[in-house]
Design an enzyme around this catalytic site. Structure first.
Site, PDB file in Angstrom:
ATOM      1  N   GLU A 273      -3.559  18.568   6.184  1.00  7.97           N
ATOM      2  CA  GLU A 273      -3.582  17.804   4.921  1.00  7.97           C
ATOM      3  C   GLU A 273      -3.069  16.386   5.140  1.00  7.97           C
ATOM      4  OE1 GLU A 273      -0.964  20.113   2.472  1.00  7.97           O
ATOM      5  OE2 GLU A 273      -2.388  21.752   2.208  1.00  7.97           O
ATOM      6  N   PRO A 274      -3.693  15.608   6.011  1.00  8.39           N
ATOM      7  CA  PRO A 274      -3.183  14.270   6.275  1.00  8.39           C
ATOM      8  C   PRO A 274      -3.505  13.287   5.147  1.00  8.39           C
ATOM      9  CG  PRO A 274      -5.250  14.569   7.409  1.00  8.39           C
ATOM     10  CD  PRO A 274      -4.946  15.888   6.741  1.00  8.39           C
ATOM     11  N   ARG A 276      -1.334   9.752   4.859  1.00 10.70           N
ATOM     12  CA  ARG A 276      -0.936   8.475   5.437  1.00 10.70           C
ATOM     13  C   ARG A 276      -1.710   8.160   6.719  1.00 10.70           C
ATOM     14  NH1 ARG A 276       4.273   6.623   4.350  1.00 10.70           N
ATOM     15  NH2 ARG A 276       4.843   8.799   3.990  1.00 10.70           N
ATOM     16  N   ARG A 312       7.014   1.138  -2.425  1.00  9.79           N
ATOM     17  CA  ARG A 312       7.673   1.755  -1.270  1.00  9.79           C
ATOM     18  C   ARG A 312       8.938   1.013  -0.811  1.00  9.79           C
ATOM     19  NH1 ARG A 312       6.037   2.740   3.157  1.00  9.79           N
ATOM     20  NH2 ARG A 312       6.686   4.902   3.272  1.00  9.79           N
ATOM     21  N   TYR A 316      12.053   3.484  -1.188  1.00  8.05           N
ATOM     22  CA  TYR A 316      12.533   4.095   0.067  1.00  8.05           C
ATOM     23  C   TYR A 316      13.155   3.071   1.005  1.00  8.05           C
ATOM     24  CZ  TYR A 316       8.674   7.160  -1.476  1.00  8.05           C
ATOM     25  OH  TYR A 316       7.809   7.931  -2.202  1.00  8.05           O
ATOM     26  N   CYS A 341      11.540  -7.998 -13.469  1.00 11.67           N
ATOM     27  CA  CYS A 341      12.912  -8.275 -13.879  1.00 11.67           C
ATOM     28  C   CYS A 341      13.911  -7.277 -13.326  1.00 11.67           C
ATOM     29  CB  CYS A 341      12.983  -8.271 -15.393  1.00 11.67           C
ATOM     30  SG  CYS A 341      11.777  -9.397 -16.051  1.00 11.67           S
ATOM     31  N   GLU A 342      13.925  -7.055 -12.044  1.00 14.83           N
ATOM     32  CA  GLU A 342      15.035  -6.345 -11.413  1.00 14.83           C
ATOM     33  C   GLU A 342      15.144  -6.747  -9.951  1.00 14.83           C
ATOM     34  OE1 GLU A 342      14.629  -2.005 -11.202  1.00 14.83           O
ATOM     35  OE2 GLU A 342      13.148  -2.181 -12.808  1.00 14.83           O
ATOM     36  N   TYR A 370      -0.070   5.539  -0.376  1.00  9.12           N
ATOM     37  CA  TYR A 370       1.033   5.481  -1.335  1.00  9.12           C
ATOM     38  C   TYR A 370       1.290   4.048  -1.795  1.00  9.12           C
ATOM     39  CZ  TYR A 370       1.450  10.048   0.816  1.00  9.12           C
ATOM     40  OH  TYR A 370       1.164  11.298   1.295  1.00  9.12           O
TER      41      TYR A 370
END
Ligand code: LLP
Length: 412
Positions: A273-274, A276, A312, A316, A341-342, A370
């Site tokens: 189930e690849p 990436r 991402r 992460y 705004c962060e 992703y």
């Protein structure tokens, strides 16, 4: 082949200049290379060529219809996790008999949809889910093909948010309970045990945790065979890592070297189930510098993409390589940030990059997996366009959103 490369100080995707793509489709835009997707798929397919195998492209990595159609054309099936992904997989023309369905929280309506579509199998994550599938299948007069997802409790050595195969996480069924649950399947009239599955985590740069986990899964498969339960599929999940920064991921050949003899022993078809590995390096986010600014601490390069487009780095602390679309020799250390705004809205911190000025184009690489699939409308920002390149041609495969898209469904 490298899909994105410089020639004569100009950045290309295959045969198309990134600057031309920005001119034609504006920014921010995701840009994908069809040839790179095909090359990645072929590499995996060839590595496992010695045994019967099925590559189910994990749609959560990228569920654009045109990308899925490329995968389908290469012979891929799909790994899905929701009714929405099933809907998209069918639209992509993926053969339902090549679709596997994981998720710890499948709803009865989603189970019914998948049963009626005649998917290859459900990857079941708990006894309660197994019973619900049995019940729903009975109601619609169908028999549900299932695999149990095993949680082998092995540390895959990746980011904790994308680690799955350890018992402190919600996924799968502990090895110790699997035999008993397979025997319970025999008692249920509307489910049929067809396979066994695992997926221990994502962005794995070493294959040994996958091999260690697969060894446990294969041992279970052989034990089940001795007990009279003959499975047809061993599914080792996805997880193969790619190079973002300076990783040296072990590739499909190394994985195959270990997995092929193991799975061959079972006589089963191997399923993978690849996500990436197929699309990660085949896509990049093209963005334009809006402003630069300096404060006493730093220089900031403010671009028109933001964390809503590619989350991402924020989520992460992931590293994505950044290139200037025009090759520039002068370097400087900057933060690359979006307009949201962060302070978590960033693509790079203190990174030595080509000197960018307002109006320059920038490419954020390795964003094919992703990237768009995790994008949102946060700050009521319009989601980006997606463009597919093949040779010297490029075409829009998702139009940029407009303001009307932001209120669709809200004006009741
Ligand atoms: N199969 C299952 C059951 C999965 O949960 C996943 C990914 C895959 C296959 C595909 O894994 P891959 O080959 O892409 O590693 N958003 C995170 C990654 C989340 C992965 C979730 N599961 C990221 O941006 O790194």
């Amino acid at each position: 082949m490298e899909a994105f490369y410089y020639d004569n100080q100009t950045l290309y995707c295959e045969g198309v200049k990134l600057a031309d793509i920005a001119g034609q489709f504006d920014t921010p835009a995701y840009v994908y290379s069809q040839a790179q997707i095909a090359q990645n798929f072929d590499m995996l397919d060839r590595a496992f060529g010695d045994i019967p195998h099925l590559i189910c492209f994990s749609l959560k990595a990228n569920s654009n219809l045109s990308i899925g159609r490329i995968a389908a054309g290469l012979g891929a099936g799909a790994d899905i996790v929701s009714g929405g992904e099933l809907f998209k997989a069918l639209k992509m023309g993926i053969d339902p008999q090549r679709i596997v369905y994981a998720s710890v929280g499948k709803l009865p309506a989603e189970i019914e949809y998948a049963l009626k579509a005649h998917i290859l199998m459900f990857n079941v994550e708990s006894r309660a889910e197994l019973e619900t599938i049995n019940h729903v299948a009975g109601n619609v007069g169908l028999r549900a093909p299932i695999a149990l997802r095993i949680n082998p409790n092995i540390d895959p050595k990746t980011h904790p948010y994308i680690t799955t195969g350890m018992t402190k996480y919600k996924f799968g069924i502990p090895v110790e309970e699997a035999l008993q649950l397979y025997s319970y399947v025999q008692d249920l009239p509307n489910v049929e045990a067809k396979g066994i599955q695992m997926h221990i985590g994502s962005q794995l740069v070493a294959v040994h945790p996958i091999v260690e986990a697969a060894t446990k899964v294969v041992e279970l498969t052989l034990q089940l065979k001795r007990d009279g339960i003959d499975l047809q599929y061993v599914n080792i999940g996805g997880g193969l890592g790619i190079r973002y920064e300076d990783e040296n991921p072990e590739g499909p050949e190394t994985l195959a070297e270990h997995i092929v003899p193991l799975v061959r022993e079972t006589g089963c078809t191997l399923v993978m189930e690849p996500g990436r590995f197929i699309v990660g390096n085949a896509g990049a986010l093209l963005t334009r510098v809006i402003y630069t600014k300096r404060n006493p601490a730093k220089k900031f390069v403010i671009v028109d993409a933001a964390m809503n487009d590619l989350i991402r780095p924020s989520l992460y602390d992931a590293y994505h390589p950044i290139l200037s679309v025009a090759e520039v020799n002068e370097l400087e250390k900057v933060d690359v940030v979006g307009p949201i705004c962060e302070s978590g809205d960033f693509f790079a911190h203190d990174r030595e990059l080509a000197k960018f000025e307002a109006g320059d184009l920038m490419l954020i690489q390795c964003a094919g997996a992703y990237g768009f699939s995790m994008s949102s409308n946060y700050n009521s920002r319009l989601r980006a366009a997606e463009v597919l390149v093949s040779g010297d041609a490029c075409r829009l495969v998702r139009r940029r959103e407009g303001y009307e898209d932001l209120v669709r469904g809200e004006e009741l």
